[in-house]
Write a protein that holds these residues in place. Structure first.
Motif, short mmCIF file in Angstrom:
data_model
loop_
_atom_site.label_atom_id
_atom_site.label_comp_id
_atom_site.label_asym_id
_atom_site.label_seq_id
_atom_site.Cartn_x
_atom_site.Cartn_y
_atom_site.Cartn_z
N LYS A 11 -5.49 39.40 17.10
CA LYS A 11 -4.39 39.11 18.01
C LYS A 11 -3.59 40.40 18.18
O LYS A 11 -2.96 40.87 17.24
CB LYS A 11 -3.51 37.99 17.46
N LEU A 12 -3.65 40.97 19.37
CA LEU A 12 -3.04 42.26 19.65
C LEU A 12 -1.86 42.05 20.60
O LEU A 12 -2.05 41.73 21.77
CB LEU A 12 -4.07 43.21 20.27
N CYS A 116 -4.43 37.73 34.49
CA CYS A 116 -4.57 37.13 33.16
C CYS A 116 -6.01 36.62 33.01
O CYS A 116 -6.60 36.10 33.95
CB CYS A 116 -3.59 35.98 32.99
N VAL A 117 -6.54 36.77 31.82
CA VAL A 117 -7.91 36.35 31.52
C VAL A 117 -7.86 35.24 30.48
O VAL A 117 -7.13 35.33 29.49
CB VAL A 117 -8.76 37.53 31.00
N LEU A 152 -11.60 34.92 24.85
CA LEU A 152 -10.71 36.04 25.15
C LEU A 152 -9.56 35.55 26.01
O LEU A 152 -9.78 34.85 26.99
CB LEU A 152 -11.46 37.16 25.89
N ARG A 153 -8.36 35.92 25.58
CA ARG A 153 -7.18 35.65 26.40
C ARG A 153 -6.39 36.95 26.53
O ARG A 153 -6.08 37.59 25.53
CB ARG A 153 -6.30 34.56 25.81
N ALA A 159 -3.36 40.61 23.90
CA ALA A 159 -4.77 40.22 23.98
C ALA A 159 -5.16 39.53 22.69
O ALA A 159 -4.80 39.96 21.60
CB ALA A 159 -5.65 41.45 24.20
N GLU A 160 -5.90 38.43 22.83
CA GLU A 160 -6.38 37.69 21.66
C GLU A 160 -7.86 37.42 21.85
O GLU A 160 -8.30 36.95 22.90
CB GLU A 160 -5.62 36.37 21.51
N VAL A 161 -8.64 37.77 20.83
CA VAL A 161 -10.08 37.59 20.91
C VAL A 161 -10.58 36.90 19.65
O VAL A 161 -10.10 37.16 18.55
CB VAL A 161 -10.80 38.95 21.10
#
Length: 219
Positions: A11-12, A116-117, A152-153, A159-161
């Motif tokens: 989680k960045l 947004c992804v 991925l969000r 960014a959270e992967v």
């Protein structure tokens, strides 16, 4: 069956969250959610948001490589709009080559609009089923199943992967044994012919060569 499992979770977060794009972002003509520097709010906040965007490459009107800095300095979030190469690996190599160096902070007067992804993909690697493992100490095992799940969000906060992969392995089938201990047939045929020129059905030991007694053995 033996199951091997691997999990990646990160989680960045951006030091300063960006602003949700008020009117969205038009991605290839389709309105989607996105984030930007915002047109309202304190000027210092806009400057802080701009400082956490590093410009590594810019070739207007359509090519750019940006880095969004986060609270985790060992991880990089790169956003690139470049021409696709032959493979995804080739494209990634191109982006990394353009993102060498420190980059220059975005000017607060510049415009920014990033979609947004939110994605979740499951990939089953059926083409690996039945493959033998070549690792040292893994001889005799084959891949029974292989699957990877990727989430991925990317939004205004960071960014959270999450990526998980599992590999099922099983003992390979034992080596086959071909022992001709029952009646069998011998055919001799030319390679491009449909008719053999000799067919022999071996029914009894009379057509076989007796085993010679071992040298020095009993008569």
């Amino acid at each position: 069956m033996l199951l091997l499992y691997r999990l990646l979770s990160k989680k960045l977060a951006y030091p300063v969250p960006f602003r949700p794009a008020k009117y969205g972002v038009f991605f290839r003509g389709t309105p989607v959610e996105g984030f930007d520097l915002g047109d309202e709010g304190p000027e210092e906040e806009r400057r802080a948001m701009a400082r956490q965007v590093l410009v590594h490459h810019s070739a207007p009107p359509d090519e750019a490589v940006l880095e969004l800095t986060t609270t985790q300095p060992e991880d990089r979030v790169l956003i690139a709009q470049v021409e696709a190469r032959r493979t995804l690996k080739d494209t990634a190599s191109r982006v990394l080559s353009l993102a060498r160096g420190e980059g220059a902070p975005l000017d607060p007067e510049d415009q920014l609009a990033i979609p947004c992804v939110d994605m979740a993909i499951t990939r089953n690697y059926r083409e690996l089923a039945g493959r033998k493992l070549k690792n040292a100490g893994a001889r005799g095992f084959v891949v029974s199943e292989a699957q990877q799940d990727i989430q991925l969000r990317l939004d205004a906060r960071g960014a959270e992967v999450k990526s998980s992969a599992h590999l099922g392995v099983a003992c390979a089938a034992p080596p086959r044994a071909f022992y001709f201990t029952c009646p069998f047939v011998v055919l001799l045929v030319r390679r491009r012919s449909d008719e053999p020129y000799l067919v022999v059905w071996v029914q009894t030991p009379e057509l076989l060569i007796p085993l010679a007694a071992p040298a020095g053995g009993s008569p």
